[in-house]
Design a protein around this motif. Structure first.
Motif, mmCIF file in Angstrom:
data_model
loop_
_atom_site.group_PDB
_atom_site.id
_atom_site.type_symbol
_atom_site.label_atom_id
_atom_site.label_comp_id
_atom_site.label_asym_id
_atom_site.label_seq_id
_atom_site.Cartn_x
_atom_site.Cartn_y
_atom_site.Cartn_z
ATOM 1 N N TRP A 251 -48.905 -23.438 76.482
ATOM 2 C CA TRP A 251 -48.074 -22.813 75.042
ATOM 3 C C TRP A 251 -47.203 -23.924 74.657
ATOM 4 O O TRP A 251 -46.978 -24.163 73.686
ATOM 5 N N LYS A 252 -47.024 -25.071 75.910
ATOM 6 C CA LYS A 252 -46.270 -25.757 74.629
ATOM 7 C C LYS A 252 -47.603 -26.786 73.741
ATOM 8 O O LYS A 252 -46.501 -27.274 72.253
ATOM 9 N N LYS A 253 -48.994 -26.930 73.505
ATOM 10 C CA LYS A 253 -49.378 -27.169 72.058
ATOM 11 C C LYS A 253 -49.729 -26.006 71.376
ATOM 12 O O LYS A 253 -48.991 -26.636 70.200
ATOM 13 N N ALA A 254 -49.331 -24.813 71.435
ATOM 14 C CA ALA A 254 -49.420 -24.084 70.551
ATOM 15 C C ALA A 254 -47.644 -23.988 69.575
ATOM 16 O O ALA A 254 -48.314 -24.094 68.370
ATOM 17 N N ASN A 255 -46.588 -24.255 70.361
ATOM 18 C CA ASN A 255 -45.822 -24.673 69.952
ATOM 19 C C ASN A 255 -45.590 -25.641 69.521
ATOM 20 O O ASN A 255 -45.018 -25.375 67.574
ATOM 21 N N GLU A 256 -46.210 -26.543 69.422
ATOM 22 C CA GLU A 256 -46.322 -27.783 68.831
ATOM 23 C C GLU A 256 -46.427 -27.845 67.394
ATOM 24 O O GLU A 256 -46.295 -28.582 66.587
ATOM 25 N N MET A 257 -47.765 -26.887 67.298
ATOM 26 C CA MET A 257 -48.346 -26.696 66.435
ATOM 27 C C MET A 257 -47.713 -25.446 65.652
ATOM 28 O O MET A 257 -48.991 -25.356 64.461
ATOM 29 N N GLY A 258 -46.799 -24.931 65.776
ATOM 30 C CA GLY A 258 -45.838 -24.298 64.748
ATOM 31 C C GLY A 258 -47.080 -22.134 64.941
ATOM 32 O O GLY A 258 -46.837 -21.408 63.654
ATOM 33 N N TYR A 259 -47.135 -22.371 65.705
ATOM 34 C CA TYR A 259 -47.258 -20.678 66.461
ATOM 35 C C TYR A 259 -46.418 -20.190 67.019
ATOM 36 O O TYR A 259 -47.087 -19.521 68.149
ATOM 37 N N GLY A 260 -45.586 -20.625 67.118
ATOM 38 C CA GLY A 260 -44.095 -20.222 68.216
ATOM 39 C C GLY A 260 -44.255 -18.625 67.870
ATOM 40 O O GLY A 260 -43.778 -17.980 68.878
ATOM 41 N N ALA B 273 -54.897 -18.966 65.702
ATOM 42 C CA ALA B 273 -53.478 -19.613 66.298
ATOM 43 C C ALA B 273 -54.535 -19.974 67.751
ATOM 44 O O ALA B 273 -53.957 -20.906 68.065
ATOM 45 N N VAL B 274 -54.761 -18.360 68.266
ATOM 46 C CA VAL B 274 -55.289 -18.400 69.284
ATOM 47 C C VAL B 274 -56.754 -19.240 69.440
ATOM 48 O O VAL B 274 -56.871 -20.809 70.463
ATOM 49 N N GLY B 275 -57.033 -19.315 68.639
ATOM 50 C CA GLY B 275 -58.636 -20.474 67.862
ATOM 51 C C GLY B 275 -58.012 -22.206 68.513
ATOM 52 O O GLY B 275 -58.414 -22.848 68.818
ATOM 53 N N GLN B 276 -57.136 -22.066 67.757
ATOM 54 C CA GLN B 276 -57.331 -23.836 67.577
ATOM 55 C C GLN B 276 -56.331 -24.516 68.386
ATOM 56 O O GLN B 276 -56.131 -25.322 68.997
ATOM 57 N N THR B 277 -55.177 -23.578 69.297
ATOM 58 C CA THR B 277 -54.251 -24.002 70.378
ATOM 59 C C THR B 277 -55.422 -23.973 71.267
ATOM 60 O O THR B 277 -55.806 -25.128 71.770
ATOM 61 N N VAL B 278 -56.685 -23.214 72.400
ATOM 62 C CA VAL B 278 -57.447 -23.576 73.106
ATOM 63 C C VAL B 278 -57.999 -25.261 72.178
ATOM 64 O O VAL B 278 -58.743 -25.826 73.886
ATOM 65 N N LEU B 279 -59.047 -25.452 71.464
ATOM 66 C CA LEU B 279 -59.328 -26.284 70.878
ATOM 67 C C LEU B 279 -58.452 -27.774 71.396
ATOM 68 O O LEU B 279 -59.234 -28.478 71.645
#
Length: 327
Positions: A243-252, A314-320
């Motif tokens: 969740w931290k990575k997702a929010n850092e990438m703008g997927y909040g 959003a999901v794929g880039q976060t997991v990568l």
């Protein structure tokens, strides 16, 4: 005047030193740039599965789609293992199940596990129209979306691998929990049959992974992913990392930093039986009256019409980003 200039020089020098020090620290903790996740590609992998029709066990469509998935993993450079098993449905029917496993760097002891289920529910038992309750669903979101994201990740892994080994597993017979119209006992273990089998009989003896990430229903329009309850219980640090990575990438707007309800899903049995701390990226729709997973969940409306490339991205880039920055 001289004093002011001197002070300015001292301040400038001091700021320069701090700037250099900050740059050095930043360089030391610099993140790795993961490959760019192609949402169009993932969308096509979702569509390809749906084109087979419902992937209901013991049908030709199920066999054909399984062959397609195994071939794609092999095409993308994975070492592919097919795990076949006869599993019992809630009512005693024998299901010819197939777990499909793609391994990257299989010799590496440091591993990450990514997984999704590829079967589809044989009953649209949550459909508002009771006449549809015995109709198999297409499962564009519930099944195909998670697999589509993982196929795109597999394609990228074949081009550029992270430091750790990665296993991608497509689990079978996940969606065979007793239907709502069944009058007998409804048990938790009726769900996730392929995952339970693998957890007790892993494809590699003594298999272990640092953590696992389950993708389930990750393609819906305007999806919101809360921190699922069992994920918080068994793998809170993994949840926090993702969740931290997702929010850092703008997927909040997709990854909501709040705890959601616990869900009986594949990750639960990976945690309980295999002992691998695993999380579930699964949507929570607080606005739906029919289901917390969206109005189309387990209905005949789970079609390509509800799949959104921005959610897949959003999901794929976060997991990568998570797996490529794991050391």
């Amino acid at each position: 005047m001289y004093l002011a200039c001197a002070l300015s020089l001292i301040i400038a020098t001091s700021c320069g030193a701090n700037s250099k020090k900050s740059t050095t620290v930043a360089e030391n903790i610099q993140t790795v740039k993961a490959p760019d996740f192609d949402a169009d590609s993932a969308y096509q992998y979702v569509n390809a599965q749906v084109a087979f029709g419902p992937r209901v066990l013991n049908t030709p469509q199920h066999v054909a789609c399984g062959n397609y998935l195994a071939a794609k993993l092999e095409e993308f450079g994975a070492k592919v293992t097919n795990q076949y098993a006869d599993l019992l449905r809630y009512d005693g029917v024998i299901l010819k199940a197939r777990n499909i496993i793609g391994s990257y760097k299989p010799e590496n002891k440091k591993r990450v596990l990514l997984f999704a289920h590829w079967d589809t529910r044989p009953w649209a038992d949550n459909d508002p129209n009771e006449q549809n309750h015995h109709t198999p669903i297409l499962g564009a979101n519930d099944g195909a979306s998670g697999v589509g994201v993982l196929l795109e990740i597999a394609r990228l892994l074949g081009q550029q691998q992270p430091e750790l080994g990665v296993d991608i597993i497509f689990f079978d017979a996940e969606d065979y929990g007793a239907p709502q119209f069944y009058n007998g006992e409804h048990k938790e273990e009726y769900w996730c049959l392929g995952t339970q089998y693998w957890a007790r009989n892993p494809h590699v003896q003594g298999y272990n992974a640092r953590f696992g990430i389950l993708l389930d229903m990750v393609g819906g329009k305007n999806a919101t992913f809360y921190k699922e309850g069992y994920s918080e219980k068994y793998a809170k640090d993994v949840n926090d990392k993702v969740w931290k990575k997702a929010n850092e990438m703008g997927y909040g707007r997709f990854f909501i930093d709040k705890e959601g309800s616990p869900v009986t899903d594949d990750h639960l049995f990976i945690n309980r039986l295999a002992g691998i701390p695993s999380i579930d990226i699964i949507p929570t729709d607080e606005g739906s009256e029919l289901s917390s997973f969206g109005s189309f969940w387990h209905t005949v409306n789970d079609t390509m019409d509800i799949i959104d490339r921005s959610t897949l991205k959003a999901v794929g880039q976060t997991v990568l980003e998570v797996i490529y920055n794991e050391k």
